[in-house]
Scaffold this active site. Sequence first.
Site, PDB file in Angstrom:
ATOM      1  N   ARG A  66       5.882  -0.877  -1.213  1.00  0.00           N
ATOM      2  CA  ARG A  66       5.039  -1.487  -2.237  1.00  0.00           C
ATOM      3  C   ARG A  66       5.843  -1.653  -3.528  1.00  0.00           C
ATOM      4  O   ARG A  66       6.931  -2.176  -3.520  1.00  0.00           O
ATOM      5  CB  ARG A  66       3.743  -0.703  -2.421  1.00  0.00           C
ATOM      6  CG  ARG A  66       2.737  -0.906  -1.280  1.00  0.00           C
ATOM      7  CD  ARG A  66       1.396  -0.295  -1.587  1.00  0.00           C
ATOM      8  NE  ARG A  66       0.383  -0.635  -0.592  1.00  0.00           N
ATOM      9  CZ  ARG A  66      -0.822  -0.095  -0.565  1.00  0.00           C
ATOM     10  NH1 ARG A  66      -1.165   0.822  -1.458  1.00  0.00           N
ATOM     11  NH2 ARG A  66      -1.707  -0.461   0.351  1.00  0.00           N
ATOM     12  N   SER A  67       5.303  -1.204  -4.665  1.00  0.00           N
ATOM     13  CA  SER A  67       6.003  -1.445  -5.933  1.00  0.00           C
ATOM     14  C   SER A  67       7.277  -0.636  -6.082  1.00  0.00           C
ATOM     15  O   SER A  67       8.035  -0.864  -7.029  1.00  0.00           O
ATOM     16  CB  SER A  67       5.076  -1.159  -7.120  1.00  0.00           C
ATOM     17  OG  SER A  67       4.156  -2.213  -7.278  1.00  0.00           O
ATOM     18  N   GLY A  68       7.538   0.267  -5.150  1.00  0.00           N
ATOM     19  CA  GLY A  68       8.849   0.907  -5.153  1.00  0.00           C
ATOM     20  C   GLY A  68       9.958  -0.106  -4.986  1.00  0.00           C
ATOM     21  O   GLY A  68      11.113   0.158  -5.354  1.00  0.00           O
ATOM     22  N   LYS A  70      10.221  -2.744  -6.715  1.00  0.00           N
ATOM     23  CA  LYS A  70      10.562  -3.291  -8.026  1.00  0.00           C
ATOM     24  C   LYS A  70      11.879  -2.732  -8.559  1.00  0.00           C
ATOM     25  O   LYS A  70      12.638  -3.432  -9.236  1.00  0.00           O
ATOM     26  CB  LYS A  70       9.435  -3.024  -9.021  1.00  0.00           C
ATOM     27  CG  LYS A  70       8.188  -3.881  -8.816  1.00  0.00           C
ATOM     28  CD  LYS A  70       7.134  -3.600  -9.879  1.00  0.00           C
ATOM     29  CE  LYS A  70       5.990  -4.591  -9.847  1.00  0.00           C
ATOM     30  NZ  LYS A  70       5.076  -4.406  -8.719  1.00  0.00           N
TER      31      LYS A  70
END
Length: 387
Positions: A66-68, A70
């Site tokens: 997921r946003s990891g 980014k």
Amino acid sequence: MAVNGTTAPGFDGVRTVFGENFTARGERGAALVVYRDGHRIIDLYAGTRDVDGDEPWQPDTAQLLRSGTKGIAAAALLLLHQRGELDLDAPVGAYWPEFKAHGKEDALVRHVLAHRAGVPALDRPLTPAQAADLDIAAAAVAAQEPFWEPGTDHGYHAQTYSWLTAELVRRVTGRTIGEYVAEHIAAPADADLWIGLPAAQAHRAGRVGPVAPPATAGPRSRPKRAIAEAYGNPASLTSRAFAAITPPPDENDPAYRAAQLPGSNGFGTADGLARFYASLIGDVDGGTRLWDPATLELARTEASAGPDRTLIAPSRFGLGYMLHGVASPLLTPASFGHPGRGGALGFADPDTGIAFGYVTNGMQKGVTADPRAQALVKSLREALNAG
């Protein structure tokens, strides 16, 4: 719960807490890897590969970050800057002319990394298929009017970060961000990480799904009530930011997993995530250091702080990374990294030489401070302090 793997002397407490995540915090399948000064000191895994299955987790099991993701996307932009190919103080429109519309002419590349670009949501959300189409998604972001004057405030760009960073890499290099990361980040670091899960690696990626968080006692505080209300209001900027892809994609769909969305759907092993962060702060066994000291300072120097227009709670960002604070407690004030909504966490801490990678298939409701990841960070801090 049988916990597999190894820990260096002095870190048995981390192993204990990792097991407690299964018995007390709703864990279904997970892995944790920690490097110190480029050497692996913790390598743990347990449970099932799939959140809804019974096949055991393997050492090479990969999971949705997921946003990891980014943090990996940010490394690509900062690496381009380090190599003189991307100017952080240039307008985004210098590389992407179509972006210079509706008051975004002064949005800088550094504003994208610091969540200050002013476009955390879309007036017309994209379907999952549109979100995966590089041309359609880039055009939608370029046409969006900003929600504030770029550079004057900050708010987490939950989904639009994907298209902002991916398009900048594509305009500068002529390649997709998945291709760039594979060649210039994952390969040199010898890290199992992908933006756009390759078909040849799909068998390693477990199925994800919701799991119940641990019970919490007591009434919500006023700040927590405000956050809950923002997430519950479809018209709020908070809800709109996370709903920039509507309807929510099926995260187990092979087509979605193959899409290159660097804000939300990268994949990696715990070792790959930890090795990636280890390579940002120093040499790592079998890999190459990616950043020079100046780039490292850019990543972890505060660029945004205070009440976050999207997350509501105060947040702190360097260029592309969350910094230690209320929204994302990390190991020490020197830490920088990125959580994934519902579970994953990767970060580096230059002061201690620690690089941390935690992945899970059980997605809980929290956005930034998952109780399982935080329990592991606390136990690691205690072990380091005791040593």
